[in-house]
Design a protein around this motif. Structure first.
Motif, mmCIF file in Angstrom:
data_model
loop_
_atom_site.group_PDB
_atom_site.id
_atom_site.type_symbol
_atom_site.label_atom_id
_atom_site.label_comp_id
_atom_site.label_asym_id
_atom_site.label_seq_id
_atom_site.Cartn_x
_atom_site.Cartn_y
_atom_site.Cartn_z
ATOM 1 N N GLU A 429 0.811 -1.114 -0.104
ATOM 2 C CA GLU A 429 -0.070 0.052 0.051
ATOM 3 C C GLU A 429 0.846 1.181 -0.008
ATOM 4 O O GLU A 429 0.531 2.082 -0.654
ATOM 5 N N ILE A 430 1.828 1.372 0.966
ATOM 6 C CA ILE A 430 2.521 2.676 1.005
ATOM 7 C C ILE A 430 3.961 2.970 0.369
ATOM 8 O O ILE A 430 4.457 3.817 0.112
ATOM 9 N N GLY A 431 4.125 1.729 -0.429
ATOM 10 C CA GLY A 431 5.338 1.662 -1.371
ATOM 11 C C GLY A 431 6.837 1.814 -0.645
ATOM 12 O O GLY A 431 6.865 1.758 0.483
ATOM 13 N N ALA A 432 7.869 1.562 -1.526
ATOM 14 C CA ALA A 432 8.994 1.508 -0.686
ATOM 15 C C ALA A 432 9.471 2.823 -0.226
ATOM 16 O O ALA A 432 9.999 2.913 1.224
ATOM 17 N N ALA A 433 8.982 3.877 -0.719
ATOM 18 C CA ALA A 433 9.350 5.132 -0.162
ATOM 19 C C ALA A 433 8.560 5.538 1.197
ATOM 20 O O ALA A 433 9.369 5.876 2.145
ATOM 21 N N GLY A 434 7.348 5.073 1.109
ATOM 22 C CA GLY A 434 6.672 5.256 2.310
ATOM 23 C C GLY A 434 7.210 4.477 3.654
ATOM 24 O O GLY A 434 7.206 4.661 4.656
ATOM 25 N N LEU A 435 7.632 3.199 3.066
ATOM 26 C CA LEU A 435 7.937 2.260 4.106
ATOM 27 C C LEU A 435 9.482 2.644 4.663
ATOM 28 O O LEU A 435 9.801 2.806 5.938
ATOM 29 N N ALA A 436 10.269 3.193 3.757
ATOM 30 C CA ALA A 436 11.792 3.692 4.379
ATOM 31 C C ALA A 436 11.519 5.141 5.232
ATOM 32 O O ALA A 436 12.242 5.040 6.254
ATOM 33 N N LEU A 437 10.237 5.796 4.806
ATOM 34 C CA LEU A 437 10.262 6.924 5.854
ATOM 35 C C LEU A 437 9.814 6.624 7.138
ATOM 36 O O LEU A 437 10.092 6.994 8.178
ATOM 37 N N MET A 438 8.729 5.556 7.056
ATOM 38 C CA MET A 438 8.223 5.114 8.599
ATOM 39 C C MET A 438 9.359 4.682 9.239
ATOM 40 O O MET A 438 9.681 4.758 10.454
ATOM 41 N N ARG A 439 10.210 3.849 8.425
ATOM 42 C CA ARG A 439 11.296 3.219 9.303
ATOM 43 C C ARG A 439 12.380 4.263 9.468
ATOM 44 O O ARG A 439 12.876 4.283 10.778
ATOM 45 N N ALA A 440 12.593 5.169 9.041
ATOM 46 C CA ALA A 440 13.433 6.457 9.477
ATOM 47 C C ALA A 440 12.817 7.168 10.674
ATOM 48 O O ALA A 440 13.536 7.599 11.487
ATOM 49 N N ILE A 441 11.333 7.221 10.649
ATOM 50 C CA ILE A 441 10.887 7.968 11.671
ATOM 51 C C ILE A 441 10.888 7.061 13.062
ATOM 52 O O ILE A 441 11.303 7.651 14.120
ATOM 53 N N LYS A 442 10.538 5.929 12.680
ATOM 54 C CA LYS A 442 10.621 4.885 14.091
ATOM 55 C C LYS A 442 12.235 4.811 14.561
ATOM 56 O O LYS A 442 12.287 4.991 15.647
ATOM 57 N N HIS A 443 13.224 5.112 13.764
ATOM 58 C CA HIS A 443 14.501 5.015 14.277
ATOM 59 C C HIS A 443 14.812 6.161 14.964
ATOM 60 O O HIS A 443 15.629 6.258 15.841
ATOM 61 N N ALA A 444 14.299 7.464 14.475
ATOM 62 C CA ALA A 444 14.509 8.659 14.930
ATOM 63 C C ALA A 444 14.026 8.784 16.380
ATOM 64 O O ALA A 444 14.580 9.329 17.287
ATOM 65 N N PHE A 445 12.711 8.004 16.592
ATOM 66 C CA PHE A 445 12.013 8.175 17.944
ATOM 67 C C PHE A 445 12.666 7.118 18.884
ATOM 68 O O PHE A 445 12.798 7.278 20.076
ATOM 69 N N ASP A 446 13.177 5.907 18.269
ATOM 70 C CA ASP A 446 13.438 4.818 18.921
ATOM 71 C C ASP A 446 14.745 4.027 18.461
ATOM 72 O O ASP A 446 14.668 2.699 17.911
ATOM 73 N N PRO A 447 15.922 4.751 18.663
ATOM 74 C CA PRO A 447 17.105 4.298 17.891
ATOM 75 C C PRO A 447 17.420 2.706 18.364
ATOM 76 O O PRO A 447 18.106 2.224 17.646
ATOM 77 N N ASN A 448 17.116 2.474 19.606
ATOM 78 C CA ASN A 448 17.412 0.919 20.017
ATOM 79 C C ASN A 448 16.258 -0.102 19.625
ATOM 80 O O ASN A 448 16.237 -1.059 20.318
ATOM 81 N N ASN A 449 15.324 0.594 19.055
ATOM 82 C CA ASN A 449 14.043 -0.564 18.849
ATOM 83 C C ASN A 449 13.376 -1.164 20.103
ATOM 84 O O ASN A 449 13.301 -2.332 20.127
ATOM 85 N N VAL A 450 13.187 -0.349 21.155
ATOM 86 C CA VAL A 450 12.637 -1.044 22.432
ATOM 87 C C VAL A 450 11.354 -1.022 22.290
ATOM 88 O O VAL A 450 10.794 -1.941 23.068
ATOM 89 N N LEU A 451 10.414 -0.092 21.637
ATOM 90 C CA LEU A 451 9.240 0.058 22.290
ATOM 91 C C LEU A 451 8.248 -0.694 21.000
ATOM 92 O O LEU A 451 8.242 -0.438 20.073
ATOM 93 N N ASN A 452 7.581 -1.615 21.456
ATOM 94 C CA ASN A 452 6.622 -2.365 20.674
ATOM 95 C C ASN A 452 7.338 -2.727 19.167
ATOM 96 O O ASN A 452 6.889 -2.704 18.356
#
Lengths: 463, 463
Positions: A429-452
């Motif tokens: 649905e959201i495409g490669a660009a959308g997924l890459a931005l979601m991952r980048a936002i997640k990383h900006a908020f949660d660099p160690n990927n601890v939350l959910n």
């Protein structure tokens, strides 16, 4: 695995009465309303934001997963501890802090039950519109995390549209305030709307400012039976084109009608192809005028019968079928898979027909009901998870339902979220660009990927 | 400085007819509706998304700033080329692509003028509610970038509430589609709402899906004059408490009333302390019933006089004062500074009094008018930028107005945005954690900081 030292520290942070790690407790917090299950090592009940911040700082230091959870009524696996670790149960943060009748907002902690909030503000003549089907048990925090929908979506919108501001603990354990109680706010990026619907991956809301509206003075309820699904769909389109936006515009299909009759015997015509339940609301004369217009349209479109409610008792009777839909369907077979792929309203006939074809092709019983006004139907696959061959067919059918919804200009999820259930399909649905931005936002908020972790986006390696 | 090679490449991308670099053209694109000015080196008019993507990829390679711009009516410096480089003028992407009367949305390019969109959908009996004062010239793309507000905010919300989906070119030159035309969408992070109001710093919208609603069948208009500001404020509170949400609820203060009389002589009572302009809309009987309730409340709260409109000509007369407010104020002194610090509706009397005190303390003329229903007033400082001493007092007053709004639970900006005007104050509202997250999001989208740099957030070094 959590070390004993980490467990000790967690027990200190929340206090012994708010710390659980027995097998029974861990099992109790291992599931939600989907078929997913995963065992947390510990469940904690924080009582204020600072405790959550301390837990998240510890998670970043020690490297464990933290999964926030409300009542566990979610339908996409959002509150499942996919990577073990700690379940953060927010049900003890359940204070309704303020109802502001001048500026039309309420302030609540995340553990407040949605229906309790609605009942409390109704006493002041106010409405909190989002009404997910789980509202009698689901929490406001869970609704915010999942951007919960409900029956009033078409006219009133969904949870997102009623969240003005948030206190949030970020994944790194910082305290953040987002948004404003003012009606208008053009200050900075809209972090509030970014966190709403982020399924507990970007922060834990600890205080929620909800917009309220005046309680409509009057309601009119109509129930129409159709022997032809297209006539029902044409009625829906004609109602909207006439400028009427009903508060509720619900649909039941033939399979659902018969499941209800099998289990509840409320006198629905078994040969019917569709039932519409329609409610108009607002100022008394306006709601009546709209209902009269709806009645005219239903007749023009050859509804077999139309019933109206003269009082609340009659209204409850008309609602009985819709209320019984899911519980009746779940009784047909041992396993129920409740979908929420959503299409533009005008594509509902195509969607209903397409889902019927998918069911036929895979030899599956699929009931269909839901929110016709906003295109958010619930194709419900009735199957048996223990029958490996049949369940594989069910999974194939689900995938085809997703593809169908997207091909009709729709979306993977109208109101249940992506969670674990649809993570594999998100990129479609959201495409490669959308997924890459979601991952980048997640990383900006949660660099160690601890939350959910393990929700919405697959990790870059596809896990 | 752009090299000749870069300029040649830009000319190739958009074609010679869409490339301007003469001094006159650069000056034409050096300002907006604020007092800020900065010279771009080049202005280009892209005609489709791929050209914008090529320009942004080039900007990342060659290291120059790209500033998107619509009609340049912004009030916070959002479209000023703060770091020089290229101005991306979107006014030639001005096609209204679709009006969908079944699913109630329109699709437009960013250069479509807001009022043209509204007029086109009105022909189909539909309403695009956001109505910024600049709507006759401002573009939809600019409205999206700035999350523009308007007079209907209280009942209908702002631009943000009507944007369903976007085609976006990201700062790195990728093509992104966000959101869904479905009424409900719970799929992934809400990138649509993140981009709306991001002031052109996170992406360039190239196609905009807007939600529409049925055009209200009827309107009632009332204008009330008060000799006491608190009586006007009490009326506003009582209207909301009575469950009436007017479509418009505007306020003019004593200074504004007199500026209008000085320049337009439309017969407003010069001794009046406040005028309220109120409009109810909807189904005919409902709008009338609401107007009758408003009338009753205005009388109970001792309005000096209340006028109603029996037809469109009379409605235009009642609106004349409100329409003339800003243009009359701007004639009082050479320089007008239009503010939009916003408070919860119930704090408007405190805000109006506070602004009056600030004016008195700094010996400045400050008119006040705006959207009383949503707490979004426009304190308007009438000064002379050439008078260094007086202008310094004006700047001090602005800072105090910001502090006052925040101390009353308000926000720096109701509808104009942060841009260059309020970047220094943003941290006061959103805090260190909020600012750090905004910077992290900006970096995730735009690692080389090429798209509209120097806006909203100061760089980490405070520039």
């Amino acid at each position: 695995m959590l070390s004993d030292a980490v467990k000790t520290r967690l027990r200190e942070i929340v206090g012994p009465a708010n710390f659980l790690d027995s097998l029974e407790d861990r099992i109790s917090y291992s599931y939600d309303a989907t078929l997913y299950q995963a065992m947390p090592e510990v469940a904690v009940y924080p009582e204020h934001a600072e405790q959550i911040a301390a837990i998240l700082r510890l998670a970043n230091e020690a490297g464990f997963a933290v999964t926030p959870r409300g009542a566990g009524t979610g339908l996409s696996g959002g509150s499942i501890a996919a990577r073990g670790g700690v379940v953060l149960v927010l049900t003890r943060m359940n204070h309704l802090l303020e109802i502001n009748t001048d500026d039309l907002f309420a302030v609540a902690e995340p553990g407040v039950i949605t229906a309790d909030l609605a009942a409390a503000v109704a006493k002041h003549g106010l409405l909190y519109p989002p009404d997910p089907a789980s509202q009698a048990v689901s929490t406001l925090g869970g609704n915010v995390a999942e951007n919960a929908g409900g029956l009033r979506g078409l006219k009133y919108g969904v949870t997102r549209n009623y969240i003005l501001a948030l206190d949030v603990v970020t994944p790194t354990g910082d305290l953040l305030h987002t948004g404003s109680v003012t009606v208008k706010c053009a200050t900075g990026y809209d972090l509030t709307q970014l966190i709403v619907g982020s399924e507990g991956t970007l922060g834990v809301a600890t205080k929620i400012w909800c917009k309220l509206v005046p309680l409509p003075e009057h309601k009119e309820t109509l129930r129409a039976v159709f022997s032809d699904m297209d006539a029902a769909a044409r009625s829906v389109a004609a109602i909207i084109r006439a400028g009427v936006i009903p508060a509720t515009l619900e649909f039941l299909d033939h399979v659902t009608i018969n499941a209800i009759e099998d289990f509840k015997r409320i006198g629905l015509p078994r040969e019917a192809e569709a039932i519409l339940l329609i409610e108009t609301d607002g100022q008394r004369d306006a709601a009546r005028a709209e209902a009269a217009k709806v009645m005219e349209i239903l007749r023009e479109n050859h509804a077999q019968s139309v019933q109206t409610a003269a009082n609340d008792a009659e209204r409850a009777q008309l609602w009985a079928a819709r209320r019984a839909a899911l519980s009746s369907l779940t009784r047909v077979r041992p396993t129920t898979i409740l979908e929420d792929a959503t299409v533009p309203r005008s594509r509902i006939p195509d969607m209903v027909r397409g889902v019927r074809d998918i069911g036929r092709r895979h030899n599956l019983i699929i009931g269909n009901f839901g929110h016709a006004g906003d295109g958010n139907l619930h194709p419900t696959i009735l199957t048996d998870a223990r029958d490996v061959e049949e369940f594989a067919r069910a999974e194939k059918a689900i995938e085809e339902i997703f593809q169908l919804a997207l091909s009709l200009g729709g979306t993977l999820s109208g109101e249940h979220g992506i969670g674990m259930a649809k993570a594999h399909f998100l990129k479609n649905e959201i495409g490669a660009a959308g997924l890459a931005l979601m991952r980048a936002i997640k990383h900006a908020f949660d660099p160690n990927n601890v939350l959910n972790p393990g929700k919405m986006m697959l990790d870059a390696n596809g896990e």
